[in-house]
Design an enzyme around this catalytic site. Structure first.
Site, PDB file in Angstrom:
ATOM      1  N   LYS A 137       0.836  -1.207   0.000  1.00  0.00           N
ATOM      2  CA  LYS A 137       0.000   0.000   0.000  1.00  0.00           C
ATOM      3  C   LYS A 137       0.866   1.251   0.000  1.00  0.00           C
ATOM      4  CE  LYS A 137      -4.132  -1.980   1.129  1.00  0.00           C
ATOM      5  NZ  LYS A 137      -5.363  -1.805   0.362  1.00  0.00           N
ATOM      6  N   ASP A 166      -0.684  -0.353  -4.364  1.00  0.00           N
ATOM      7  CA  ASP A 166      -2.091   0.033  -4.205  1.00  0.00           C
ATOM      8  C   ASP A 166      -2.179   1.365  -3.482  1.00  0.00           C
ATOM      9  OD1 ASP A 166      -4.792   0.237  -3.951  1.00  0.00           O
ATOM     10  OD2 ASP A 166      -5.050  -1.516  -2.664  1.00  0.00           O
ATOM     11  N   GLU A 196      -2.487   0.132  -8.504  1.00  0.00           N
ATOM     12  CA  GLU A 196      -3.924   0.009  -8.291  1.00  0.00           C
ATOM     13  C   GLU A 196      -4.500   1.340  -7.812  1.00  0.00           C
ATOM     14  OE1 GLU A 196      -4.563  -3.775  -6.375  1.00  0.00           O
ATOM     15  OE2 GLU A 196      -6.181  -2.925  -5.189  1.00  0.00           O
ATOM     16  N   ASP A 221      -9.853  -0.298  -8.617  1.00  0.00           N
ATOM     17  CA  ASP A 221     -10.390  -1.079  -7.506  1.00  0.00           C
ATOM     18  C   ASP A 221     -11.590  -0.331  -6.902  1.00  0.00           C
ATOM     19  OD1 ASP A 221     -10.880  -2.695  -5.365  1.00  0.00           O
ATOM     20  OD2 ASP A 221      -8.976  -2.390  -4.360  1.00  0.00           O
ATOM     21  N   LYS A 245     -13.855  -7.264  -5.870  1.00  0.00           N
ATOM     22  CA  LYS A 245     -14.035  -7.800  -4.525  1.00  0.00           C
ATOM     23  C   LYS A 245     -15.433  -8.396  -4.482  1.00  0.00           C
ATOM     24  CE  LYS A 245     -11.100  -4.588  -1.933  1.00  0.00           C
ATOM     25  NZ  LYS A 245     -10.020  -4.481  -2.884  1.00  0.00           N
TER      26      LYS A 245
HETATM   27 MG    MG Z   1      -7.035  -1.874  -3.656  1.00  0.00          MG
END
Ligand code: MG
Length: 307
Positions: A137, A166, A196, A221, A245
């Site tokens: 991240k 991300d 991402e 995302d 997701k």
């Molecule tokens: Mg993500």
């Protein structure tokens, strides 16, 4: 069929730091459907409200007002503002109606690294456990600091590893360019599989133009949290990667229909579900996720064990 549910909560072993702040407790609901013959189908409602799903409280209130005896019509008429409930009840319904659940072969799994410099030691640990794709991240600390750690991380990882970054929509156009320049530059050292969600969902056209300026691929995302958002981004011409997701994407049958009729580059990913939700997500991933890419389910090391 008879409907029952139970709330649960699980702690993270250490809070997950993202640009939304720390996350330390996963709350959700387990739902159960039982038919007259005594067959049981289980499902899990695992909301992620900062991605735009209902909150845990809203999901609980929704389940509370449902009658104990449900018909197919009840299952199929959950409003779209409750995507996690649609998934939980929809997958319980599918589990109830499938005699055997196929144990498919799943693609490789991507391991989630902690933010900051603890990514370095975590990466070597996960590598030893067999992970070859990693996610880190960014957009949490200052860019100079994060890029310094990134430079150490890419040399620490073996060259055959793949790294995903991300940003959770936390970059500006300028900082996204700085990250993408760096990713393009280090390509010979380590392949950055994709960045991402560099920008917030409302900046789709800016992300479309970024995707044409740099070689490092981009993935959406947050922009595609629900099925209607996914449909919208496909219509707008996004031909990069889509992180899906399933647990917050609504009914599994609708997601299946959509992915089967649109050949998109999809990477299925977790929202820190428990085992019931995870199995339902993995079944969909085996059917619909791009088999050339690792699925985003390497998160078991983050939560305390299932009770
Ligand atoms: Mg993500």
């Amino acid at each position: 069929m008879e409907f029952s549910y139970q709330t649960y909560q699980r702690s993270f072993q250490q809070p997950l730091q993202t640009r939304y702040g720390p996350w330390s407790i996963r709350r959700g609901l387990m739902v159960m459907l039982e038919d007259d013959a005594g067959n049981i189908g289980q499902g899990e409602i695992a909301p992620l409200s900062w991605f735009g799903s209902e909150t845990w409280e809203q999901a609980q209130t929704y389940c509370q007002q449902l009658p104990r005896q449900l018909t197919d019509a009840h299952i199929l008429s959950i409003p779209d503002r409750y995507p996690a409930c649609q998934f939980g009840l929809g997958s319980a319904w599918e589990a109830l109606h499938q005699n055997s659940v196929s144990a498919s072969v799943f693609p490789e799994i991507c391991g989630l690294l902690p933010t900051g410099s603890s990514a370095l030691s975590a990466a070597s640990k996960l590598w030893e456990q067999g992970y070859r794709t990693f996610k880190w991240k960014i957009g949490v600390d200052a860019i100079e600091q994060e890029q310094a750690i990134f430079r150490r991380l890419i040399v620490a990882l073996p060259p055959q590893a793949l790294l995903r970054l991300d940003a959770n929509g936390g970059l500006t156009n300028e900082s996204a360019c700085r990250w993408l320049q760096l990713c393009d530059q280090v390509m010979d050292t380590l392949r950055i599989e994709y960045l991402e969600q560099p920008l917030p969902p409302e900046q789709l056209s800016a992300m479309l133009s970024l995707s044409q300026q740099f070689q490092t691929p981009l993935a959406l995302d947050e922009s595609v949290a629900t099925l209607s958002q996914l449909q919208h981004c496909v219509q707008q011409g996004w031909n990069g990667i889509f992180v899906i997701k399933p647990a917050i994407c609504g009914y599994p049958h609708r997601l299946r229909q959509f992915c089967q009729s649109h050949p998109i580059d999809a990477v299925f990913s977790s929202v820190f579900e428990s085992e019931v939700g995870r199995q339902a997500c993995l079944r969909l991933a085996a059917e619909l996720s791009n088999p050339q890419r690792a699925i985003g389910f390497g998160v078991c090391h983050w939560l305390s064990p299932d009770e």
